[in-house]
Design an enzyme around this catalytic site. Structure first.
Site, PDB file in Angstrom:
ATOM      1  N   THR A   1      19.729  -9.292   0.181  1.00  0.00           N
ATOM      2  CA  THR A   1      18.710  -8.263  -0.094  1.00  0.00           C
ATOM      3  C   THR A   1      17.368  -8.661   0.758  1.00  0.00           C
ATOM      4  O   THR A   1      17.210  -8.283   1.891  1.00  0.00           O
ATOM      5  CB  THR A   1      18.587  -7.954  -1.553  1.00  0.00           C
TER       6      THR A   1
ATOM      7  N   THR B   1      18.997 -13.326 -10.108  1.00  0.00           N
ATOM      8  CA  THR B   1      19.126 -12.447  -8.910  1.00  0.00           C
ATOM      9  C   THR B   1      19.730 -13.374  -7.978  1.00  0.00           C
ATOM     10  O   THR B   1      19.439 -13.651  -6.475  1.00  0.00           O
ATOM     11  CB  THR B   1      17.555 -12.313  -8.502  1.00  0.00           C
TER      12      THR B   1
END
Length: 390
Positions: free
Chosen positions: A140, A177
């Protein structure tokens, strides 16, 4: 580039990311793989975590990953995640319980699930031994792909280990994350695989922090195809060699995550030694690693040892400050709780311009020690995270 026998990879763009970068990934096993996993301890868990946690002890045939959308905290998120694995199961004509799933990206935004399901045929067409597209598709905000390879001889056979990770921000212990997938062709039993991953994660992915935040979607998964020619690895035979290799892969990936910390310019290794227990050592290391004042000082090349002492003191661990020694870049900074006699601030300030920093804290109160990794805190981190959704 090593190849793991018994698994193929694919990564494509299916329409989730605004920048049209790859956002859908697949790993498909020739035969069901023995698998294990470690998952986020955040109590707000994404459906992908819930689904995969339920299935990971089954023999696993496929892993499908969505990036650009976390598919969590949205009405119908569980049904959307479930429909992805259901669609893949139908295309492959396999049981849905043999498919695990990950998602990463923005929280609270509806996943365009039809785009994901419509992308599955193209994923299957693009399967190959090469993992590069897969590694790209899971990212990402990452600045670079994170891959680590290792080949080692164990129990009369050569085995390969391949680790692929994503992660740059919201990084802290108990997973944050980050998505990490480790593939090996080693013959190894399930109990041994479980134990090895837990031990390897504790000294790697559970010993890093960028910003102290943990996310909703994180997991570390380990898959074994069992197609190498080694004698089976068990807790009694070959375990230590396998664990050592696995730790090396995990620690290397963990360091790459820190180096790619959003806006980061420095990798900081924190060593706490001679603590009463490893728990005490790790709690102190974690507190120092998460201190915004310590992290900004390192960003500014400021050897502000007072901030480090303050962080040690608020870790909630009984200590004797008159016993504490601190070294930075191998140079004495604090001795017995006071500024070292030969502390040279100007010289050390120059050395703190290095990309890798070593901070050593000696408590002189026991025999336990730990290592922890963090990054500096920069202006770019603030800029990136203040406009993440836009």
């Amino acid at each position: 580039m090593i190849k793991i026998k018994g698994v193929k990879f694919a990564g494509i763009y299916c329409g989730i990311k605004k920048n049209e970068k790859k956002d859908l990934a697949l790993a498909l096993f020739d035969k069901p793989a023995i698998s294990t996993g470690v998952f986020t301890k955040n109590r707000v868990k994404a459906p992908s975590v819930v689904i995969t946690k339920k299935r990971i002890n089954n023999p696993i045939k496929a892993l499908i990953v969505v990036s650009g959308n976390a598919c969590v905290c949205v009405k119908g998120d569980y049904e959307d995640a479930k429909s992805i694995t259901n669609s893949l199961a139908n295309y492959l004509n396999i049981e849905e319980k043999s498919i695990v799933h990950s998602a990463t990206g923005v929280i609270g935004v509806k996943l365009p699930v039809e785009k994901v399901k419509n992308g599955i045929p193209e994923l299957l067409k693009n399967l190959k031994d090469d993992y590069e597209d897969f590694a790209e598709a899971i990212t990402t905000t990452d600045a670079f792909k994170k891959v680590e390879e290792l080949t080692i001889s164990i129990n009369d056979g050569r085995i390969n280990i391949l680790g692929i990770a994503k992660g740059a921000g919201m990084i802290a212990p108990d997973l944050a994350t980050m998505l990490v997938y480790i593939f090996t062709d080693a013959k190894i039993d399930k109990t041994t695989l479980d134990k090895a991953l837990k031990e390897a994660v504790e000294c790697s992915f559970n010993s890093i922090s960028v910003d102290g935040d943990t996310s909703t979607n994180d997991m570390v998964l380990l898959f074994s195809t069992g197609m190498a020619k080694n004698k089976e690895i068990t807790l009694k035979e070959g375990y230590n060699a396998f664990l050592g290799a696995l730790k090396n892969v995990c620690i290397s990936l963990a360091k790459k995550i820190i180096k790619d910390g959003e806006g980061a310019t420095k990798l900081i290794e924190i060593i706490v030694k001679n603590a009463k227990s490893q728990r005490d050592a790790k709690k102190i290391a974690k507190t120092v690693a998460n201190s915004p004042l310590v992290k900004t000082a390192f960003f500014g090349c400021d050897p502000n040892w007072g901030r480090i002492m303050a962080a040690i003191g608020r870790a909630g661990i009984p200590i004797n400050k008159e016993k504490i020694d601190i070294d930075i870049q191998g140079k004495p900074v604090v001795r017995k709780g006071l500024e070292a006699n030969n502390f040279n601030e100007a010289t050390l300030k120059k050395e703190l311009a290095d990309e890798e920093i070593k901070l050593e804290i000696d408590l002189h109160s026991g025999n336990a020690s730990t290592k922890f990794y963090t990054s500096d805190l920069t202006l770019d981190y603030v800029k990136l995270n203040s406009s993440y959704r836009t």
